[in-house]
Design an enzyme around this catalytic site. Structure first.
Site, PDB file in Angstrom:
ATOM      1  N   HIS A   1      17.212 -44.144   8.430  1.00 49.58           N
ATOM      2  CA  HIS A   1      17.914 -43.204   7.532  1.00 49.58           C
ATOM      3  C   HIS A   1      16.940 -42.157   6.982  1.00 49.58           C
ATOM      4  O   HIS A   1      17.142 -41.629   5.898  1.00 49.58           O
ATOM      5  CB  HIS A   1      18.584 -43.925   6.363  1.00 49.58           C
ATOM      6  CG  HIS A   1      19.354 -45.143   6.749  1.00 49.58           C
ATOM      7  ND1 HIS A   1      20.697 -45.118   7.053  1.00 49.58           N
ATOM      8  CD2 HIS A   1      18.953 -46.428   6.932  1.00 49.58           C
ATOM      9  CE1 HIS A   1      21.095 -46.335   7.380  1.00 49.58           C
ATOM     10  NE2 HIS A   1      20.052 -47.142   7.323  1.00 49.58           N
TER      11      HIS A   1
ATOM     12  N   SER B   1       4.789 -15.520  12.174  1.00 49.00           N
ATOM     13  CA  SER B   1       5.899 -14.755  11.604  1.00 49.00           C
ATOM     14  C   SER B   1       5.507 -13.289  11.537  1.00 49.00           C
ATOM     15  O   SER B   1       4.354 -12.958  11.286  1.00 49.00           O
ATOM     16  CB  SER B   1       6.214 -15.289  10.203  1.00 49.00           C
ATOM     17  OG  SER B   1       6.831 -14.292   9.423  1.00 49.00           O
TER      18      SER B   1
ATOM     19  N   LYS C   1       2.343 -18.092   8.126  1.00 50.40           N
ATOM     20  CA  LYS C   1       3.214 -18.988   8.888  1.00 50.40           C
ATOM     21  C   LYS C   1       2.651 -19.400  10.242  1.00 50.40           C
ATOM     22  O   LYS C   1       2.028 -18.623  10.944  1.00 50.40           O
ATOM     23  CB  LYS C   1       4.582 -18.333   9.121  1.00 50.40           C
ATOM     24  CG  LYS C   1       5.467 -18.226   7.900  1.00 50.40           C
ATOM     25  CD  LYS C   1       5.858 -19.562   7.279  1.00 50.40           C
ATOM     26  CE  LYS C   1       6.787 -20.376   8.155  1.00 50.40           C
ATOM     27  NZ  LYS C   1       8.131 -19.771   8.204  1.00 50.40           N
TER      28      LYS C   1
ATOM     29  N   ASN D   1       4.630 -21.554  13.196  1.00 50.70           N
ATOM     30  CA  ASN D   1       5.920 -22.200  13.454  1.00 50.70           C
ATOM     31  C   ASN D   1       5.919 -23.026  14.745  1.00 50.70           C
ATOM     32  O   ASN D   1       5.359 -22.590  15.746  1.00 50.70           O
ATOM     33  CB  ASN D   1       7.023 -21.145  13.538  1.00 50.70           C
ATOM     34  CG  ASN D   1       7.162 -20.359  12.249  1.00 50.70           C
ATOM     35  OD1 ASN D   1       6.967 -20.901  11.152  1.00 50.70           O
ATOM     36  ND2 ASN D   1       7.466 -19.074  12.368  1.00 50.70           N
TER      37      ASN D   1
ATOM     38  N   GLU E   1      11.324 -26.276  18.464  1.00 51.98           N
ATOM     39  CA  GLU E   1      12.638 -25.828  17.977  1.00 51.98           C
ATOM     40  C   GLU E   1      13.500 -25.298  19.117  1.00 51.98           C
ATOM     41  O   GLU E   1      14.701 -25.571  19.188  1.00 51.98           O
ATOM     42  CB  GLU E   1      12.464 -24.718  16.942  1.00 51.98           C
ATOM     43  CG  GLU E   1      11.851 -25.184  15.647  1.00 51.98           C
ATOM     44  CD  GLU E   1      11.515 -23.992  14.766  1.00 51.98           C
ATOM     45  OE1 GLU E   1      12.395 -23.526  14.036  1.00 51.98           O
ATOM     46  OE2 GLU E   1      10.369 -23.506  14.845  1.00 51.98           O
TER      47      GLU E   1
END
Ligand code: ARG
Length: 474
Positions: A155, A276, A282, A284, A289
């Site tokens: 969970h 970014s 940033k 990423n 993704e």
């Protein structure tokens, strides 16, 4: 005039040509199409359906066409609809009317089914190879992290500590099943539909098995209607690919979480991240993704194919031309993802201290306190209540289990002794799971050893099957 223009009185509407042509995407099948034609024409001569010298002329011509297409010198046109008719037209332009004998005893319906199978079997071997590389990268991380402890989650709540090696091996197992599925599907793909003709077979005394052997198939798809009309092998691939990318997507999600400041468990190599345009700080995890995102189109291709086939009467229907783009797209998407994931996992920095800190600052050893009491003959259900009370006390006092004094422990249960501190240490907690497949170090080492043996088997499979699909390229 079109190759099939004899019974028509006027040219096709231009929009129809544009709408029904598949050449823009099935040109990918060009080399497979020509391999198939070479085997077919050789068989036509062997069975004395066409003279040997005609077959030789056609063979030479096909090889020239193959080279021209490879070099980008051949003009492939929508007017000629698809790769099959484009190749045939190029052949006739090259060697004259005798080129028109190539299509004897054959239809585009069995031809296209053949090309799809040749393409797919070839790509399956590449996919298994890419999966093996990824498994090797995961294994490398597993071996380097046999003492790295992190919280295991259920969970997404800290549950029980596990070895990072154990976590990596879970993915090795998933990808192992993916390899199993893809390699098992090979034998169903690797059957020749050629000789089925348009749907019913042919009146010429062809030798289907000879062609199948020439092309290194394991046999033929016997029933001619079935051979030209089913695409279950495409659905099977799209479905297997969906499972593989589902696994990649879950791994992606973990990488995204782990590389966030909130977790700070791993750092992905700069070479596999992007920045970014506005926020200079940033970094990423775009690859992870995007793989997670592309899972949607891979599932979509599966749904698309299943839906296209649903309710189609046998045999060939033009609807089936829709089998190609989804298959190519899924193949390219999966190959791309796997090729990136192996080096991304291999170069990933594992922040062992942060993982350990997360284990120390939580109650993931609570089950072990309960098991300790059970070993002293307290029924598990009662032990669960006692430990629940201890945890509640700790939360109120802003402490963890290992911060309690022996007197604190004993105020909850007389059964607790000095040895509890060792029992509750993360390392003991991990090593106490000493069952088959458990997270104890020696059990994880067993998993690694077995996985490595199976990888050797995968390597042998690749070698044999590479040979099978490569014979044509020599
Ligand atoms: N371009 C067609 C396809 O990809 C080839 C088979 C066409 N056969 C036919 N009879 N129209 O499905």
């Amino acid at each position: 005039m079109k190759l099939w223009g004899g019974r028509f009185t006027k040219p096709t509407n231009e929009l129809v040509d544009e709408y029904t042509a598949s050449i823009s995407f099935d040109k990918k099948l060009a080399q497979y199409d020509i391999q198939g034609s070479l085997a077919h024409v050789e068989m036509l001569a062997k069975c004395e359906i066409i003279p040997t010298e005609d077959a030789e002329t056609i063979e030479k011509g096909l090889k020239v066409v193959a080279e021209k297409i490879k070099a980008g010198e051949a003009e492939l046109t929508e007017a000629n609809e698809d790769i099959h008719m484009n190749v045939e037209k190029l052949l006739i332009d090259e060697i004259g009317a005798v080129g028109g004998k190539l299509h004897t005893g054959r239809s585009r319906n069995d031809q296209v089914a053949l090309d799809m199978r040749l393409y797919l079997r070839d790509s399956l071997v590449t996919l298994v190879e890419l999966l093996k590389n990824l498994q090797e990268a995961l294994l490398k991380q597993a071996k380097a992290n046999l003492d790295t402890i992190l919280p295991g989650y259920t969970h997404l709540q800290r549950a029980q500590p596990v070895l990072f090696a154990h976590h990596m091996m879970a993915y090795v197992s998933m990808f192992e099943r993916d390899v199993e599925r893809l390699s098992d599907s090979f034998k169903r793909v690797n059957r020749s539909p050629l000789g089925a003709g348009a749907l019913a077979g042919t009146t010429f005394p062809i030798d289907r098995h000879y062609v199948a052997e020439k092309l290194n198939f394991d046999g033929v798809v016997e029933n001619s209607l079935d051979a030209v009309s089913d695409r279950d092998f495409v659905v099977e691939f799209l479905s297997n690919a969906s499972l593989t990318i589902m696994h990649l997507s879950r791994l992606s999600e973990e990488l995204v979480q782990w590389s966030s400041a909130e977790f700070n468990f791993v750092e992905l190599d700069d070479a596999f991240c992007t920045g970014s345009s506005m926020m200079p700080q940033k970094k990423n995890p775009d690859v992870a993704e995007l793989v997670r995102g592309k899972t949607g189109r891979v599932y979509g291709n599966l749904m698309g194919m299943l839906t296209t086939l649903k309710g189609l009467p046998i045999a060939y229907n033009k609807d089936m031309q829709e089998d190609k783009e989804g298959m190519f797209d899924t193949m390219e998407t999966l190959k791309g993802a796997l090729a990136l994931f192996a080096p991304m996992i291999e170069t990933m920095e594992v922040k062992k201290e942060n993982m350990y800190a997360a284990v120390a600052e939580d109650f993931s050893n609570a089950t072990d306190l309960a098991d300790y009491l059970v070993n002293k003959d307290l029924p598990f259900r009662e032990a669960h209540v006692v430990v629940g009370q201890v945890v509640l006390h700790c939360i109120q006092e802003n402490k963890y289990l290992l911060d309690l004094s022996l007197a604190d422990f004993q105020s909850f249960s007389e059964l607790i002794n000095e040895d509890i501190y060792d029992v509750l240490s993360p390392k003991s907690v991990v090593n106490a799971r000493d069952v088959v497949g458990g997270t104890a170090k020696n059990r994880v080492e067993d998993q690694i050893e077995q996985a490595e043996n199976r990888l050797t088997e995968t390597g042998a499979w690749i070698e044999i099957h590479e040979e099978k699909v490569n014979v044509l390229k020599k």
